[in-house]
Design a protein around this motif. Structure first.
Motif, mmCIF file in Angstrom:
data_model
loop_
_atom_site.group_PDB
_atom_site.id
_atom_site.type_symbol
_atom_site.label_atom_id
_atom_site.label_comp_id
_atom_site.label_asym_id
_atom_site.label_seq_id
_atom_site.Cartn_x
_atom_site.Cartn_y
_atom_site.Cartn_z
ATOM 1 N N TYR A 179 0.858 -1.185 0.000
ATOM 2 C CA TYR A 179 0.000 0.000 0.000
ATOM 3 C C TYR A 179 0.895 1.236 0.000
ATOM 4 N N LEU A 180 0.765 2.038 -1.060
ATOM 5 C CA LEU A 180 1.722 3.095 -1.340
ATOM 6 C C LEU A 180 1.106 4.476 -1.127
ATOM 7 N N PRO A 181 1.923 5.449 -0.699
ATOM 8 C CA PRO A 181 1.411 6.820 -0.582
ATOM 9 C C PRO A 181 0.886 7.312 -1.929
ATOM 10 N N ARG A 182 -0.218 8.015 -1.893
ATOM 11 C CA ARG A 182 -0.840 8.495 -3.126
ATOM 12 C C ARG A 182 0.125 9.349 -3.953
ATOM 13 N N GLU A 183 0.927 10.163 -3.261
ATOM 14 C CA GLU A 183 1.825 11.067 -3.980
ATOM 15 C C GLU A 183 2.958 10.330 -4.693
ATOM 16 N N ASP A 184 3.146 9.044 -4.384
ATOM 17 C CA ASP A 184 4.204 8.271 -5.013
ATOM 18 C C ASP A 184 3.690 7.366 -6.130
ATOM 19 N N VAL A 185 2.434 7.561 -6.512
ATOM 20 C CA VAL A 185 1.827 6.773 -7.588
ATOM 21 C C VAL A 185 1.463 7.715 -8.734
ATOM 22 N N ARG A 186 1.753 7.330 -9.962
ATOM 23 C CA ARG A 186 1.434 8.136 -11.143
ATOM 24 C C ARG A 186 -0.056 7.973 -11.481
ATOM 25 N N PRO A 228 -10.958 2.177 5.890
ATOM 26 C CA PRO A 228 -10.740 0.775 6.243
ATOM 27 C C PRO A 228 -11.186 0.464 7.661
ATOM 28 N N LEU A 229 -11.289 -0.815 7.956
ATOM 29 C CA LEU A 229 -11.619 -1.244 9.308
ATOM 30 C C LEU A 229 -10.491 -0.851 10.266
ATOM 31 N N LYS A 236 -5.346 3.474 5.158
ATOM 32 C CA LYS A 236 -6.329 4.466 4.711
ATOM 33 C C LYS A 236 -5.767 5.355 3.612
ATOM 34 N N ASP A 237 -6.520 5.433 2.498
ATOM 35 C CA ASP A 237 -6.212 6.297 1.348
ATOM 36 C C ASP A 237 -4.935 5.915 0.614
ATOM 37 N N ARG A 238 -4.259 4.876 1.013
ATOM 38 C CA ARG A 238 -3.093 4.417 0.261
ATOM 39 C C ARG A 238 -3.557 3.591 -0.950
ATOM 40 N N LEU A 239 -2.647 3.367 -1.888
ATOM 41 C CA LEU A 239 -2.983 2.701 -3.136
ATOM 42 C C LEU A 239 -2.214 1.394 -3.256
ATOM 43 N N ALA A 240 -2.897 0.368 -3.753
ATOM 44 C CA ALA A 240 -2.265 -0.942 -3.925
ATOM 45 C C ALA A 240 -2.578 -1.500 -5.310
ATOM 46 N N PHE A 241 -1.622 -2.256 -5.844
ATOM 47 C CA PHE A 241 -1.759 -2.905 -7.142
ATOM 48 C C PHE A 241 -1.907 -4.415 -6.950
ATOM 49 N N TYR A 242 -2.527 -5.048 -7.936
ATOM 50 C CA TYR A 242 -2.523 -6.505 -7.970
ATOM 51 C C TYR A 242 -1.130 -6.988 -8.362
ATOM 52 N N ASN A 243 -0.456 -7.664 -7.444
ATOM 53 C CA ASN A 243 0.859 -8.241 -7.744
ATOM 54 C C ASN A 243 0.780 -9.185 -8.946
ATOM 55 N N GLU A 244 -0.401 -9.789 -9.131
ATOM 56 C CA GLU A 244 -0.576 -10.784 -10.184
ATOM 57 C C GLU A 244 -0.475 -10.178 -11.586
ATOM 58 N N ALA A 245 -0.590 -8.845 -11.713
ATOM 59 C CA ALA A 245 -0.712 -8.228 -13.043
ATOM 60 C C ALA A 245 0.269 -7.085 -13.289
ATOM 61 N N VAL A 246 1.160 -6.795 -12.331
ATOM 62 C CA VAL A 246 2.166 -5.746 -12.528
ATOM 63 C C VAL A 246 3.543 -6.319 -12.194
ATOM 64 N N ASP A 247 4.579 -5.553 -12.502
ATOM 65 C CA ASP A 247 5.947 -5.957 -12.172
ATOM 66 C C ASP A 247 6.402 -5.184 -10.940
ATOM 67 N N LEU A 248 6.654 -5.912 -9.875
ATOM 68 C CA LEU A 248 7.050 -5.329 -8.591
ATOM 69 C C LEU A 248 8.533 -5.583 -8.337
ATOM 70 N N THR A 249 9.232 -4.532 -7.940
ATOM 71 C CA THR A 249 10.622 -4.656 -7.509
ATOM 72 C C THR A 249 10.711 -4.116 -6.085
ATOM 73 N N VAL A 250 11.178 -4.941 -5.162
ATOM 74 C CA VAL A 250 11.261 -4.567 -3.752
ATOM 75 C C VAL A 250 12.713 -4.673 -3.300
ATOM 76 N N ASP A 251 13.258 -3.547 -2.872
ATOM 77 C CA ASP A 251 14.668 -3.492 -2.449
ATOM 78 C C ASP A 251 15.590 -4.080 -3.516
ATOM 79 N N GLY A 252 15.294 -3.743 -4.777
ATOM 80 C CA GLY A 252 16.141 -4.165 -5.877
ATOM 81 C C GLY A 252 15.880 -5.562 -6.404
ATOM 82 N N GLU A 253 14.980 -6.297 -5.788
ATOM 83 C CA GLU A 253 14.682 -7.666 -6.217
ATOM 84 C C GLU A 253 13.352 -7.706 -6.962
ATOM 85 N N ARG A 254 13.375 -8.151 -8.212
ATOM 86 C CA ARG A 254 12.138 -8.288 -8.984
ATOM 87 C C ARG A 254 11.361 -9.501 -8.461
#
Length: 268
Positions: A179-186, A228-229, A236-254
Motif C-alpha cells: 500500500y503506497l502513498p498516493r503522492e508516489d503513484v502516477r 478501512p476497518l 487508509k487512502d493508500r494505493l495498492a496494485f494486484y501483484n498478479e498483473a504488474v511488475d514489482l521490484t522490492v529493495d532491488g529484487e524483482r
C-alpha cells in the motif's frame, strides 16, 4: 444454557466438514428484521470452500420465517439436502438457509451471505461491527505494517509507482500487498473506475482505477480503502496494485508474479 464440547478444535465430521465453536455475538438482518441473533454460533468449513461460514442453534434463529425450499439447491453444500426459503422483508429469498447432514451440526442452521437481490441476508454483525462477504477466519492473520522498503511498480516497462514509504499488508495464504502513498503513484496514468469490493478483514474498497495505456492490462488494477476497518487503519487512502498483473521490484529484487485465487479474474 448451551453446552460446548471440549477442545481440541476444529473437529472433522465423516462428511468432510470441519467445525468449531465461536464465542462471538453474531446477528444477521433482512431489511429491518433480525433473523439471526446468536451468542453460540459455530464456524463451518466445507471441503471445497477456502473460507468459513457460520451455523446457528435453531433457538437463536427466527425459524418462523423459514419455509421448506420450493426448489432445494441440492449439491450446493456438502451433503446438504434440507433447504429453506426465507420469508422476511418482502419477496421470498430462495434457499437462504440450510442444514448440514453431520450429527455434530444437526441442531444448527446456516445462512447465505448475499445481500439485497440475492438469496441471503442483507447485513451481518460480529458484536457491534458490521462484517462483509464471509465470517473472519480465526486461523487467518491480516497485519498491516509501515515499512521503509523501496518499492517500484512497473506496467509494460513504465514506472507507475516508486516509494520508500510503503505499508506492507501480510494476509495468510495471499501474497504481500504493498500500500503506497498516493503522492508516489502516477495516478495521471490511470482512469477512475466505477467498481467496488468488500473484504471481511479490511472493509470496502470503493476507489478503483484502470490503466489508461496500451498493453493487455486487466481493468481495476489499482485500488484504495478510503475508510478501512480499525485493525488496518494504517492503509487508509493508500494505493495498492494486484501483484498478479504488474511488475514489482522490492529493495532491488524483482518479484515473480504470483498465482492466486484472484488470477483467473485478472484478464484484460
Amino acid at each position: 444454557m448451551t453446552t460446548r464440547p471440549a477442545a481440541p478444535f476444529p473437529r472433522a465430521t465423516p462428511e468432510g466438514l470441519l467445525w468449531e465453536p465461536s464465542e462471538r455475538w453474531v446477528r444477521g438482518t433482512a431489511g429491518d428484521v433480525t433473523v439471526v441473533d446468536s451468542r453460540h454460533p459455530v464456524l463451518v468449513w466445507e471441503p471445497r470452500l477456502p473460507v468459513p461460514q457460520y451455523a446457528f442453534p435453531r433457538k437463536e434463529v427466527r425459524t418462523d420465517l423459514l419455509r421448506p425450499a420450493r426448489r432445494p439447491r441440492t449439491g450446493s453444500h456438502t451433503g446438504s439436502t434440507v433447504f429453506y426459503d426465507l420469508h422476511a422483508a418482502g419477496d421470498p429469498r430462495p434457499n437462504a438457509a440450510w442444514t448440514f447432514p453431520a450429527d455434530d451440526l444437526s441442531g444448527y442452521i446456516a445462512f447465505a451471505w448475499f445481500g439485497p437481490g440475492g438469496t441471503g441476508l442483507d447485513h451481518w454483525y460480529e458484536e457491534d461491527e458490521e462484517i462483509f462477504v464471509h465470517p473472519r477466519d480465526p486461523h487467518k492473520r491480516v497485519d498491516a505494517m509501515p515499512s521503509s522498503r523501496h518499492v517500484r511498480v512497473e506496467i509494460g516497462g513504465t514506472v507507475v509507482a516508486d516509494t520508500a514509504h510503503p505499508v506492507l499488508l501480510f494476509e495468510t495464504s495471499l501474497p504481500t500487498r504493498y500500500y503506497l502513498p498516493r503522492e508516489d503513484v502516477r495516478l495521471d496514468l490511470f482512469a477512475p473506475a466505477d467498481h467496488s469490493t468488500r473484504c471481511p478483514y479490511k472493509g470496502t474498497a470503493d476507489a478503483y482505477w484502470s490503466w489508461r495505456g496500451d498493453g493487455a492490462v486487466p481493468p481495476h488494477i489499482l485500488w484504495s480503502y478510503p475508510d478501512p476497518l480499525p485493525a488496518v487503519a494504517v492503509i487508509k487512502d493508500r494505493l495498492a496494485f494486484y501483484n498478479e498483473a504488474v511488475d514489482l521490484t522490492v529493495d532491488g529484487e524483482r518479484l515473480p508474479r504470483p498465482v492466486t485465487p484472484f488470477s483467473a479474474g485478472l484478464r484484460a
